[in-house]
Motif scaffolding. Structure first.
Motif, PDB file in Angstrom:
ATOM      1  N   PRO A   1      42.660  38.477  37.244  1.00  0.00           N
ATOM      2  CA  PRO A   1      41.529  39.385  37.442  1.00  0.00           C
ATOM      3  C   PRO A   1      40.217  38.607  37.383  1.00  0.00           C
ATOM      4  O   PRO A   1      40.099  37.637  36.649  1.00  0.00           O
ATOM      5  CB  PRO A   1      41.628  40.363  36.278  1.00  0.00           C
ATOM      6  N   THR A   2      39.275  39.054  38.162  1.00  0.00           N
ATOM      7  CA  THR A   2      37.982  38.382  38.165  1.00  0.00           C
ATOM      8  C   THR A   2      37.168  38.835  36.963  1.00  0.00           C
ATOM      9  O   THR A   2      37.398  39.908  36.413  1.00  0.00           O
ATOM     10  CB  THR A   2      37.194  38.710  39.452  1.00  0.00           C
ATOM     11  N   GLY A   3      36.212  38.020  36.552  1.00  0.00           N
ATOM     12  CA  GLY A   3      35.383  38.340  35.397  1.00  0.00           C
ATOM     13  C   GLY A   3      34.508  39.558  35.622  1.00  0.00           C
ATOM     14  O   GLY A   3      34.087  40.212  34.680  1.00  0.00           O
ATOM     15  N   ASN A   4      34.213  39.874  36.872  1.00  0.00           N
ATOM     16  CA  ASN A   4      33.337  41.006  37.172  1.00  0.00           C
ATOM     17  C   ASN A   4      34.126  42.278  37.461  1.00  0.00           C
ATOM     18  O   ASN A   4      33.551  43.253  37.917  1.00  0.00           O
ATOM     19  CB  ASN A   4      32.428  40.673  38.355  1.00  0.00           C
ATOM     20  N   GLU A   5      35.417  42.252  37.186  1.00  0.00           N
ATOM     21  CA  GLU A   5      36.240  43.428  37.396  1.00  0.00           C
ATOM     22  C   GLU A   5      35.732  44.556  36.494  1.00  0.00           C
ATOM     23  O   GLU A   5      35.475  44.355  35.312  1.00  0.00           O
ATOM     24  CB  GLU A   5      37.693  43.096  37.043  1.00  0.00           C
ATOM     25  N   LEU A   6      35.568  45.731  37.057  1.00  0.00           N
ATOM     26  CA  LEU A   6      35.075  46.881  36.291  1.00  0.00           C
ATOM     27  C   LEU A   6      36.257  47.675  35.751  1.00  0.00           C
ATOM     28  O   LEU A   6      37.190  47.996  36.485  1.00  0.00           O
ATOM     29  CB  LEU A   6      34.196  47.769  37.173  1.00  0.00           C
ATOM     30  N   LEU A   7      36.198  47.976  34.462  1.00  0.00           N
ATOM     31  CA  LEU A   7      37.283  48.678  33.785  1.00  0.00           C
ATOM     32  C   LEU A   7      36.835  50.051  33.320  1.00  0.00           C
ATOM     33  O   LEU A   7      35.666  50.275  33.020  1.00  0.00           O
ATOM     34  CB  LEU A   7      37.730  47.865  32.568  1.00  0.00           C
ATOM     35  N   THR A   8      37.786  50.956  33.227  1.00  0.00           N
ATOM     36  CA  THR A   8      37.500  52.303  32.722  1.00  0.00           C
ATOM     37  C   THR A   8      37.292  52.250  31.214  1.00  0.00           C
ATOM     38  O   THR A   8      37.563  51.236  30.565  1.00  0.00           O
ATOM     39  CB  THR A   8      38.670  53.260  33.020  1.00  0.00           C
ATOM     40  N   ARG A   9      36.850  53.360  30.639  1.00  0.00           N
ATOM     41  CA  ARG A   9      36.648  53.432  29.189  1.00  0.00           C
ATOM     42  C   ARG A   9      37.963  53.202  28.456  1.00  0.00           C
ATOM     43  O   ARG A   9      38.016  52.488  27.463  1.00  0.00           O
ATOM     44  CB  ARG A   9      36.054  54.791  28.807  1.00  0.00           C
ATOM     45  N   LYS A  10      39.044  53.821  28.947  1.00  0.00           N
ATOM     46  CA  LYS A  10      40.345  53.662  28.295  1.00  0.00           C
ATOM     47  C   LYS A  10      40.799  52.207  28.330  1.00  0.00           C
ATOM     48  O   LYS A  10      41.305  51.681  27.336  1.00  0.00           O
ATOM     49  CB  LYS A  10      41.401  54.536  28.977  1.00  0.00           C
ATOM     50  N   GLU A  11      40.649  51.559  29.489  1.00  0.00           N
ATOM     51  CA  GLU A  11      41.047  50.155  29.609  1.00  0.00           C
ATOM     52  C   GLU A  11      40.219  49.275  28.684  1.00  0.00           C
ATOM     53  O   GLU A  11      40.741  48.372  28.029  1.00  0.00           O
ATOM     54  CB  GLU A  11      40.898  49.683  31.060  1.00  0.00           C
TER      55      GLU A  11
ATOM     56  N   GLU B   1      35.553  40.587  27.131  1.00  0.00           N
ATOM     57  CA  GLU B   1      36.236  39.437  26.536  1.00  0.00           C
ATOM     58  C   GLU B   1      35.309  38.702  25.575  1.00  0.00           C
ATOM     59  O   GLU B   1      35.727  38.261  24.513  1.00  0.00           O
ATOM     60  CB  GLU B   1      36.758  38.512  27.631  1.00  0.00           C
ATOM     61  N   GLN B   2      34.031  38.603  25.930  1.00  0.00           N
ATOM     62  CA  GLN B   2      33.060  37.964  25.044  1.00  0.00           C
ATOM     63  C   GLN B   2      32.874  38.801  23.776  1.00  0.00           C
ATOM     64  O   GLN B   2      32.837  38.270  22.669  1.00  0.00           O
ATOM     65  CB  GLN B   2      31.713  37.789  25.762  1.00  0.00           C
TER      66      GLN B   2
END
Length: 104
Positions: free
Chosen positions: A37-47, A85-86
């Protein structure tokens, strides 16, 4: 018997053809299209909450206090994987030290 299918294909050639066909099919199904996955991948609240190991209400608190940045897209909020991740590294280092979250 050395040949199969009415002596049209030698056994070793048939074995090679079958092995190649099986290998091609397995490669299609075992290799993901986008493995990293790319670092700029947008995730949902649950994820995002699952990655951080926190509840949704805690994620909301962290977002409101600015500890984690949420990006509003229409009526939804998304989080960048790289930023999570940070944040996760910060949370883990604070847990090891035994103190509160670094942003507090």
């Amino acid at each position: 018997m050395e040949n199969v299918l009415l002596s049209a294909i030698p056994v070793e050639e048939l074995k090679g053809m079958i092995a190649e066909a099986v290998n091609n099919e397995l490669t299609k199904h075992l290799n993901p299209v986008n493995p990293q996955p790319t670092g700029n991948e947008l995730l949902t609240r649950k994820e995002a909450a699952k990655i951080l190991g926190i509840s949704l209400p805690t994620l909301l608190d962290f977002t409101k206090s600015g500890k984690i940045t949420g990006y509003r897209i229409g009526t939804r909020v998304r989080y960048k994987r790289s930023e999570l991740e940070q944040s996760l590294k910060q949370i883990q280092s604070v847990k090891k030290k035994g103190g509160g979250y670094a942003g507090q």
